[in-house]
Structures are given as structure tokens and as C-alpha cells.
Enzyme design. Structure first.
Site, mmCIF file in Angstrom:
data_model
loop_
_atom_site.group_PDB
_atom_site.id
_atom_site.type_symbol
_atom_site.label_atom_id
_atom_site.label_comp_id
_atom_site.label_asym_id
_atom_site.label_seq_id
_atom_site.Cartn_x
_atom_site.Cartn_y
_atom_site.Cartn_z
ATOM 1 N N ASP A 1 -34.895 33.297 -29.655
ATOM 2 C CA ASP A 1 -33.545 32.724 -29.271
ATOM 3 C C ASP A 1 -32.391 33.610 -29.181
ATOM 4 O O ASP A 1 -32.804 34.897 -29.962
ATOM 5 C CB ASP A 1 -32.811 31.719 -30.509
ATOM 6 C CG ASP A 1 -31.993 30.967 -29.977
ATOM 7 O OD1 ASP A 1 -31.672 30.568 -28.796
ATOM 8 O OD2 ASP A 1 -31.135 30.116 -30.682
ATOM 9 N N GLY A 2 -31.712 33.620 -28.478
ATOM 10 C CA GLY A 2 -30.614 34.571 -28.335
ATOM 11 C C GLY A 2 -30.345 35.177 -27.030
ATOM 12 O O GLY A 2 -29.457 36.375 -26.543
ATOM 13 N N HIS B 1 -32.827 36.025 -19.785
ATOM 14 C CA HIS B 1 -34.146 35.648 -19.830
ATOM 15 C C HIS B 1 -35.329 36.636 -19.430
ATOM 16 O O HIS B 1 -36.199 36.801 -19.955
ATOM 17 C CB HIS B 1 -34.327 34.283 -19.072
ATOM 18 C CG HIS B 1 -33.715 33.040 -19.674
ATOM 19 N ND1 HIS B 1 -33.463 32.657 -21.138
ATOM 20 C CD2 HIS B 1 -32.786 32.154 -19.056
ATOM 21 C CE1 HIS B 1 -32.753 31.748 -21.429
ATOM 22 N NE2 HIS B 1 -32.172 31.235 -20.220
ATOM 23 N N LEU C 1 -56.652 37.761 -29.321
ATOM 24 C CA LEU C 1 -55.487 36.978 -29.782
ATOM 25 C C LEU C 1 -55.410 35.710 -28.857
ATOM 26 O O LEU C 1 -55.644 35.697 -27.744
ATOM 27 C CB LEU C 1 -54.051 37.773 -29.556
ATOM 28 C CG LEU C 1 -52.957 37.140 -29.790
ATOM 29 C CD1 LEU C 1 -52.663 36.933 -31.367
ATOM 30 C CD2 LEU C 1 -51.727 37.923 -29.207
ATOM 31 N N GLU D 1 -44.120 30.130 -43.992
ATOM 32 C CA GLU D 1 -43.029 30.919 -44.410
ATOM 33 C C GLU D 1 -42.202 31.123 -43.109
ATOM 34 O O GLU D 1 -42.589 31.246 -42.152
ATOM 35 C CB GLU D 1 -43.812 32.286 -44.818
ATOM 36 C CG GLU D 1 -44.739 32.281 -45.919
ATOM 37 C CD GLU D 1 -44.457 31.726 -47.206
ATOM 38 O OE1 GLU D 1 -43.148 31.906 -47.415
ATOM 39 O OE2 GLU D 1 -45.274 31.100 -47.858
HETATM 40 C C1 IPE Z 1 -34.549 26.900 -29.258
HETATM 41 O O1 IPE Z 1 -33.661 27.646 -28.934
HETATM 42 C C2 IPE Z 1 -35.705 26.607 -27.849
HETATM 43 C C3 IPE Z 1 -36.401 28.001 -27.475
HETATM 44 C C4 IPE Z 1 -35.988 29.230 -28.051
HETATM 45 C C5 IPE Z 1 -36.946 27.748 -26.350
HETATM 46 P P1 IPE Z 1 -32.201 26.742 -28.614
HETATM 47 O O2 IPE Z 1 -31.213 27.698 -28.252
HETATM 48 O O3 IPE Z 1 -32.661 25.731 -27.429
HETATM 49 O O4 IPE Z 1 -31.901 25.759 -29.730
HETATM 50 P P2 IPE Z 1 -30.762 25.252 -30.329
HETATM 51 O O5 IPE Z 1 -29.816 24.607 -29.229
HETATM 52 O O6 IPE Z 1 -29.861 26.495 -30.885
HETATM 53 O O7 IPE Z 1 -30.962 24.357 -31.556
HETATM 54 C C1 IPE Z 2 -33.528 31.185 -26.059
HETATM 55 O O1 IPE Z 2 -32.459 31.592 -25.568
HETATM 56 C C2 IPE Z 2 -34.292 30.930 -24.615
HETATM 57 C C3 IPE Z 2 -34.371 29.235 -24.256
HETATM 58 C C4 IPE Z 2 -34.031 28.336 -24.870
HETATM 59 C C5 IPE Z 2 -34.922 28.930 -22.924
HETATM 60 P P1 IPE Z 2 -31.110 31.041 -25.417
HETATM 61 O O2 IPE Z 2 -30.863 30.841 -23.893
HETATM 62 O O3 IPE Z 2 -31.045 29.720 -26.188
HETATM 63 O O4 IPE Z 2 -30.127 32.128 -26.127
HETATM 64 P P2 IPE Z 2 -28.665 31.598 -26.493
HETATM 65 O O5 IPE Z 2 -29.157 30.801 -27.846
HETATM 66 O O6 IPE Z 2 -27.836 30.804 -25.607
HETATM 67 O O7 IPE Z 2 -28.226 32.938 -27.139
HETATM 68 MG MG MG Z 3 -30.202 29.250 -28.142
#
Ligand code: IPE
Ligand code: IPE
Ligand code: MG
Length: 243
Positions: A21-22, A38, A133, A208
């Protein structure tokens, strides 16, 4: 975080997963488009997969796109679709060389035929019997949807007398879930939020869990190794009295 003391740590048999995420926040911070975020995220995947193979993990399951992510803007979804094709195209030969077995799970049919074809090709050409893997990519995946479809299949088997009620066990449930793992040992989530976001719900029973504030595009091999080391140093009690 402190520097890893043990970069040669090996964790055979361990099933790990990452909620990557992020990407969006990283893009915003760097005044770039979400798609560039992405794109940067895919580059990190490459490094972490190499590192997971070196650490001899049994499997690495990556959350790439959730059922809830279908509600994102069309433009972002189209960008992700193109990236999946591009990533498979550019990384497949290296994955074959590294003997990494690729497996996509979830309902990704809405990404269309080009993506489905690319995925099938990647899975076919990495179908090693004894891979270094197992790399599992969750695409259009939701833990609840997985549990629902597994429940329906199990009910159907019982109705057709192929399975008895008494036979339904953890093992049966894992068999019918689409995610190609059973118990998950370690879950890492980047991006600073401390939630599961409908990932591997059944598999997470005794995982964990580690949360890091690092945004996924900034996540490094070094931090990954630190996560593995922290996991290695954790006493897993599974409810038992150990003192
Ligand atoms: C979780 O991230 C899904 C993926 C990393 C693919 P999201 O950004 O979609 O989740 P929320 O919205 O913070 O719960
Ligand atoms: C995770 O990163 C990737 C996907 C959910 C596809 P995000 O796109 O959710 O990144 P943030 O949370 O908006 O920073
Ligand atoms: Mg996100």
C-alpha cells in the site's frame, strides 16, 4: 529502523504476504500521476521477489488489486491493466530463469482478454514442479468473496454426497479457497495503515503481522530483510503456555 544484522537469513517453508500500500500517496508526494506510483510499485516488486527467493521462502503472496479497488476511477484501472501486461512481458523471462512459479488468484476477468491471456501464458511457462519460490499475485481478490465461493462449493459437494458434513475441516476449507496457500506465517503491510483490507481472511488466523509506515514505492530489500528477521525473532506460541 536499525540495519539488518542477518542479511543471509533463510526461512524455508515460510509463507509470507504483503499488502503493498502507498503508491497513490507516494505519487502525490512526488507530484506524479497515480499510474506513475503504481509503475514505481512494480519495480519494487521485482526486487522483493528476488530477495524472497534468496531467503528461500516457500511462497510470497502479493495483494495487487482488491475487489474493493474496482470502485477506483476508470483511468487508474486502465493504467493498472496496462501495467500488468507490461510487467508480465518484461519480467517473465527473468522469473523463468529464477525458477519462480507464478500464480494469480482472484476474479480478474473484468480486466479483459489481453490480461487473462498474459496471465495464463505466465502461469504456463513458470509451472515448475519444484520452484525456488511460489509467487502468488492477488488480483481482483477479496477474502470474503473467497470464503463465499468456497462455502458454496463445499455445500454443493455435500448436496451431491461427495463430501460428508463430518469431513469438513480446515484442510477442506483451504482446498476450496482460491488463494493457493494455507496458513500464512507473516503478513507485512506498507503505507502506514493498520488494517487487513479484506485480504487473506481465513489464512491470517495465526499470522505474525507487521505494519510499516514506508510507502510501497520506497520499500527496500533491506527493510524486507529486517521484517524477515523480526519475524524470525518472534516467539510463536499458538495459544500454548511456554513459560
Ligand atoms: C489494499 O489497499 C489493497 C491492495 C494493496 C491491493 P487499499 O488502499 O485498497 O486499502 P484501503 O482502502 O486502505 O483499505
Ligand atoms: C496500493 O496503493 C495499490 C493498489 C491498491 C492497487 P494505493 O493506490 O492504495 O496507494 P494509496 O493508499 O492511495 O497511497
Ligand atoms: Mg491504499
Amino acid at each position: 529502523m536499525a540495519e539488518s544484522k542477518n542479511p543471509t537469513l533463510k526461512l524455508p517453508g515460510i509463507n509470507a504476504a504483503i499488502i503493498m500500500d502507498g503508491n497513490g500517496r507516494w505519487a502525490k508526494k512526488n507530484a506524479l500521476s497515480v499510474t506513475s506510483g503504481h509503475e514505481r510499485g512494480v519495480e519494487v516488486v521485482k526486487k522483493i521477489v528476488e530477495s524472497a527467493a534468496k531467503a528461500k521462502l516457500e511462497s510470497l503472496s502479493l495483494y495487487a488489486f482488491s475487489t474493493e479497488n474496482w470502485s477506483r476511477p476508470k483511468k487508474e484501472i486502465l493504467g493498472i491493466k496496462k501495467l500488468i501486461i507490461k510487467a508480465i512481458d518484461s519480467q517473465l523471462s527473468e522469473l523463468i530463469q529464477q525458477e519462480v512459479r507464478l500464480n494469480f488468484f482472484g476474479d480478474y476477468s473484468s480486466f479483459g482478454k489481453t490480461v487473462i491471456d498474459a496471465i495464463f501464458k505466465a502461469e504456463r511457462s513458470t509451472a515448475f514442479e519444484d520452484p525456488r519460490l511460489k509467487l502468488n499475485i492477488a488480483l481482483g481478490y477479496g477474502g470474503r468473496a473467497d470464503i463465499i465461493q468456497a462455502t458454496k462449493l463445499i455445500a454443493q459437494e455435500i448436496k451431491l454426497d461427495k463430501l460428508s458434513l463430518e469431513e469438513v475441516s480446515d484442510e477442506t476449507i483451504f482446498k476450496f479457497l482460491k488463494a493457493p496457500i494455507s496458513d500464512l506465517d507473516l503478513l507485512i503491510r506498507t503505507g502506514g495503515d493498520q488494517r487487513i483490507s479484506n485480504f487473506l481472511l481465513y489464512h491470517l488466523a495465526y499470522s505474525e503481522i507487521q505494519f510499516t509506515d514506508t510507502l510501497w514505492p520506497d520499500f527496500t530489500e533491506e527493510e524486507f530483510l529486517q521484517c524477515l528477521e523480526a519475524f524470525f525473532n518472534t516467539e510463536r506460541r499458538f495459544g500454548k503456555r511456554t513459560i
